[in-house]
Design a protein around this motif. Sequence first.
Motif, PDB file in Angstrom:
ATOM      1  N   ALA A 143       0.827  -1.214   0.000  1.00 31.95           N
ATOM      2  CA  ALA A 143       0.000   0.000   0.000  1.00 31.95           C
ATOM      3  C   ALA A 143       0.853   1.252   0.000  1.00 31.95           C
ATOM      4  CB  ALA A 143      -0.923  -0.010   1.222  1.00 31.95           C
ATOM      5  N   ARG A 144       1.983   1.197   0.652  1.00 30.58           N
ATOM      6  CA  ARG A 144       2.812   2.387   0.806  1.00 30.58           C
ATOM      7  C   ARG A 144       3.737   2.613  -0.392  1.00 30.58           C
ATOM      8  NH1 ARG A 144       4.435   1.049   5.259  1.00 30.58           N
ATOM      9  NH2 ARG A 144       6.374   0.006   4.671  1.00 30.58           N
ATOM     10  N   GLU A 145       4.318   1.570  -0.931  1.00 31.32           N
ATOM     11  CA  GLU A 145       5.355   1.738  -1.949  1.00 31.32           C
ATOM     12  C   GLU A 145       5.057   1.017  -3.255  1.00 31.32           C
ATOM     13  OE1 GLU A 145       8.834   0.266  -0.116  1.00 31.32           O
ATOM     14  OE2 GLU A 145       8.887   1.780   1.462  1.00 31.32           O
ATOM     15  N   GLY A 146       4.261  -0.059  -3.211  1.00 36.95           N
ATOM     16  CA  GLY A 146       4.049  -0.867  -4.403  1.00 36.95           C
ATOM     17  C   GLY A 146       2.812  -0.477  -5.178  1.00 36.95           C
ATOM     18  N   ASP A 147       2.330  -1.469  -5.964  1.00 33.99           N
ATOM     19  CA  ASP A 147       1.143  -1.201  -6.769  1.00 33.99           C
ATOM     20  C   ASP A 147      -0.136  -1.554  -6.031  1.00 33.99           C
ATOM     21  OD1 ASP A 147       1.375  -3.929  -6.663  1.00 33.99           O
ATOM     22  OD2 ASP A 147       1.307  -4.248  -8.836  1.00 33.99           O
ATOM     23  N   GLY A 148      -0.025  -2.034  -4.797  1.00 41.36           N
ATOM     24  CA  GLY A 148      -1.190  -2.347  -3.996  1.00 41.36           C
ATOM     25  C   GLY A 148      -1.572  -3.807  -3.997  1.00 41.36           C
ATOM     26  N   PHE A 149      -0.989  -4.629  -4.882  1.00 38.97           N
ATOM     27  CA  PHE A 149      -1.350  -6.031  -4.961  1.00 38.97           C
ATOM     28  C   PHE A 149      -0.344  -6.873  -4.176  1.00 38.97           C
ATOM     29  CE2 PHE A 149      -3.361  -4.263  -8.765  1.00 38.97           C
ATOM     30  CZ  PHE A 149      -4.647  -4.773  -8.624  1.00 38.97           C
ATOM     31  N   GLN A 150      -0.822  -7.940  -3.549  1.00 43.03           N
ATOM     32  CA  GLN A 150       0.044  -8.814  -2.767  1.00 43.03           C
ATOM     33  C   GLN A 150      -0.565 -10.210  -2.714  1.00 43.03           C
ATOM     34  OE1 GLN A 150       3.116  -8.147  -1.358  1.00 43.03           O
ATOM     35  NE2 GLN A 150       3.092 -10.374  -1.109  1.00 43.03           N
ATOM     36  N   ARG A 151       0.252 -11.249  -2.944  1.00 40.02           N
ATOM     37  CA  ARG A 151      -0.185 -12.651  -2.836  1.00 40.02           C
ATOM     38  C   ARG A 151       0.357 -13.247  -1.551  1.00 40.02           C
ATOM     39  NH1 ARG A 151       0.240 -15.552  -8.719  1.00 40.02           N
ATOM     40  NH2 ARG A 151      -0.609 -17.276  -7.461  1.00 40.02           N
ATOM     41  N   TYR A 152      -0.485 -14.007  -0.872  1.00 39.22           N
ATOM     42  CA  TYR A 152      -0.074 -14.631   0.389  1.00 39.22           C
ATOM     43  C   TYR A 152      -1.063 -15.746   0.714  1.00 39.22           C
ATOM     44  CZ  TYR A 152      -3.746 -11.506   2.163  1.00 39.22           C
ATOM     45  OH  TYR A 152      -4.927 -10.843   2.363  1.00 39.22           O
ATOM     46  N   GLY A 153      -0.763 -16.502   1.735  1.00 43.09           N
ATOM     47  CA  GLY A 153      -1.643 -17.564   2.188  1.00 43.09           C
ATOM     48  C   GLY A 153      -2.512 -17.101   3.355  1.00 43.09           C
ATOM     49  N   TRP A 154      -3.806 -17.449   3.297  1.00 45.78           N
ATOM     50  CA  TRP A 154      -4.736 -17.029   4.360  1.00 45.78           C
ATOM     51  C   TRP A 154      -5.835 -18.080   4.497  1.00 45.78           C
ATOM     52  CZ3 TRP A 154      -3.754 -12.952   7.456  1.00 45.78           C
ATOM     53  CH2 TRP A 154      -4.749 -12.550   8.359  1.00 45.78           C
ATOM     54  N   GLN A 155      -6.415 -18.130   5.693  1.00 46.00           N
ATOM     55  CA  GLN A 155      -7.481 -19.090   5.945  1.00 46.00           C
ATOM     56  C   GLN A 155      -8.750 -18.666   5.217  1.00 46.00           C
ATOM     57  OE1 GLN A 155      -8.224 -19.810  10.077  1.00 46.00           O
ATOM     58  NE2 GLN A 155     -10.084 -20.992   9.705  1.00 46.00           N
ATOM     59  N   LYS A 156      -9.295 -19.600   4.407  1.00 50.47           N
ATOM     60  CA  LYS A 156     -10.504 -19.307   3.654  1.00 50.47           C
ATOM     61  C   LYS A 156     -11.717 -19.499   4.558  1.00 50.47           C
ATOM     62  CE  LYS A 156     -12.641 -20.326  -0.792  1.00 50.47           C
ATOM     63  NZ  LYS A 156     -12.599 -21.147  -2.012  1.00 50.47           N
ATOM     64  N   PRO A 157     -12.563 -18.464   4.707  1.00 45.51           N
ATOM     65  CA  PRO A 157     -13.691 -18.560   5.649  1.00 45.51           C
ATOM     66  C   PRO A 157     -14.651 -19.695   5.340  1.00 45.51           C
ATOM     67  CG  PRO A 157     -13.303 -16.282   5.033  1.00 45.51           C
ATOM     68  CD  PRO A 157     -12.446 -17.113   4.134  1.00 45.51           C
ATOM     69  N   SER A 158     -14.963 -19.943   4.064  1.00 47.87           N
ATOM     70  CA  SER A 158     -15.976 -20.930   3.722  1.00 47.87           C
ATOM     71  C   SER A 158     -15.522 -22.358   3.988  1.00 47.87           C
ATOM     72  CB  SER A 158     -16.367 -20.781   2.251  1.00 47.87           C
ATOM     73  OG  SER A 158     -15.235 -20.969   1.421  1.00 47.87           O
ATOM     74  N   SER A 159     -14.228 -22.638   3.893  1.00 50.92           N
ATOM     75  CA  SER A 159     -13.724 -23.996   4.092  1.00 50.92           C
ATOM     76  C   SER A 159     -12.886 -24.154   5.353  1.00 50.92           C
ATOM     77  CB  SER A 159     -12.884 -24.411   2.878  1.00 50.92           C
ATOM     78  OG  SER A 159     -11.728 -23.596   2.765  1.00 50.92           O
ATOM     79  N   GLY A 160     -12.390 -23.065   5.887  1.00 46.55           N
ATOM     80  CA  GLY A 160     -11.522 -23.148   7.052  1.00 46.55           C
ATOM     81  C   GLY A 160     -10.118 -23.634   6.741  1.00 46.55           C
ATOM     82  N   GLN A 161      -9.782 -23.814   5.459  1.00 49.98           N
ATOM     83  CA  GLN A 161      -8.479 -24.291   5.040  1.00 49.98           C
ATOM     84  C   GLN A 161      -7.627 -23.128   4.529  1.00 49.98           C
ATOM     85  OE1 GLN A 161      -7.624 -27.501   5.465  1.00 49.98           O
ATOM     86  NE2 GLN A 161      -9.668 -27.910   6.302  1.00 49.98           N
ATOM     87  N   MET A 162      -6.295 -23.327   4.626  1.00 47.19           N
ATOM     88  CA  MET A 162      -5.374 -22.323   4.096  1.00 47.19           C
ATOM     89  C   MET A 162      -5.426 -22.350   2.572  1.00 47.19           C
ATOM     90  SD  MET A 162      -4.057 -20.701   6.624  1.00 47.19           S
ATOM     91  CE  MET A 162      -2.729 -19.855   5.777  1.00 47.19           C
ATOM     92  N   ALA A 163      -5.472 -21.175   1.959  1.00 50.20           N
ATOM     93  CA  ALA A 163      -5.516 -21.057   0.508  1.00 50.20           C
ATOM     94  C   ALA A 163      -4.740 -19.813   0.095  1.00 50.20           C
ATOM     95  CB  ALA A 163      -6.963 -20.975   0.016  1.00 50.20           C
TER      96      ALA A 163
END
Length: 457
Positions: free
Chosen positions: A138-158
């Motif tokens: 948000a501060r220096e880049g184009d605003g996009f970022q890929r990472y792993g996070w827990q998916k609410p609908s399945s509860g699994q990391m995605a």
Amino acid sequence: MQLKYKMVALGLLPLLLAVAAVCLVVLEQSQRLGEQQARLLEHSILGSKKTELRNYVEMGVSAIQPLYGSGRDDEDTKAKVLALLASLNFGSDGYFFVYDQHGRNLMHPRQPELVGRDLWQLTDGTGLLVIQALLGSAREGDGFQRYGWQKPSSGQMAEKLAYVTQLQRWGWVLGTGLYLDDVDAALAQVRHDVAAGIRTTLLASAGVALVAVLLVFAGGLTLNVSEHRLADRKLKQLTQRLITSQEEERSRLSRELHDGISQLLVSIKFQFELASRELGAGKSNAGETLREGTQRLAAAIGEIRRISHDLHPSLLDTLGLPAALGQLVEEFRQRSGLDVDYRQTLDDSPAGGDMDVALFRIVQEALTNIERHAAARRVVIDLQRRGRWICLTVHDDGRGFDTGQVERLSGGIGLRNIRERVELFGGRCAIQSGPGGTTLDVVLLRSDLPADEESPT
């Protein structure tokens, strides 16, 4: 394996290798095209998702603009903004989140247990510092970022793609994201389709190869019987020549043992018996008799050493080929009285094992032929290293001979031995002979030496 089957195998191997090479090329090209297609599909899907995320964030900013743009910075206004963002949802897993500049979560509608927590050191499965990466984008880049996070609908990391922007006056970072499991599913389907196409192509190639193999095999079984018999006859001749060479070597060794060592040992026995009788009789010349016997014993030891050296020179194992050839040349010079010029540049080369033995035997055979038949006065031995090639030249100024006639009339066992030793190592051998002398040129490839020069001409 019989010769006819070997010939059939010789015809089949190039065909199988060609089919295998074609299959490998097809496999590589198909995989490359499949990966290109997958990358293009991924790029296209990610491009559409980035556009979608940017629109969502712009929609969220537009929704809070009446409150944020009013210029009020009180806690009540901030709370209303957070409540409004929490109420905005899209799809089953679409929501907005807000963090401050220190990594503290201010709003998360799907995981309320995170609200108020300091997530500055939070990492995903790859070790990425997620919140720090989002703030940095948000501060220096184009605003996009890929990472792993827990998916609410399945509860699994995605894997998730997020887009964030700053609310600079309040020091907030607002963002949303889309999960990429549908992208992974699409890419997996593309790769599955490519793999299925590759399997179909390989099965078709295998069918064609099988038909070709059957045709070649059937043709190979109909080879001329006379060619088969000719090959068998040549094999028998080679076997007979090997047996003849072994018997000749055994006969030579037997003669040397009987005529040399045996006679010397009998003479030493008589000398020591005579010395024993003279000592018993108190004669004064007993010491002289013992000295003569000792001298003959030393001669016998030297003869045994010479025979052992002819069988396998020990210097090859200890000091290497140059030293062993030097000793061979010196013994030949003393025995024949010929002028021998020995030159070599292999002192800095590693020991070559079987190749060194072959070179030693080639020089030994050449010197034996010169001593017996050449009537020469001078011999030149030149052993050089040229890159990975070992070049040996043996030249004499003798009367020469007709190489073809020698091989036809006498069998040319010595020359054949030289050629077979060279062929064993995939080298080259040339013999030129005439009234002015004979020259033997041998070139062998040493694969353990650095390739700093081209092949010698």
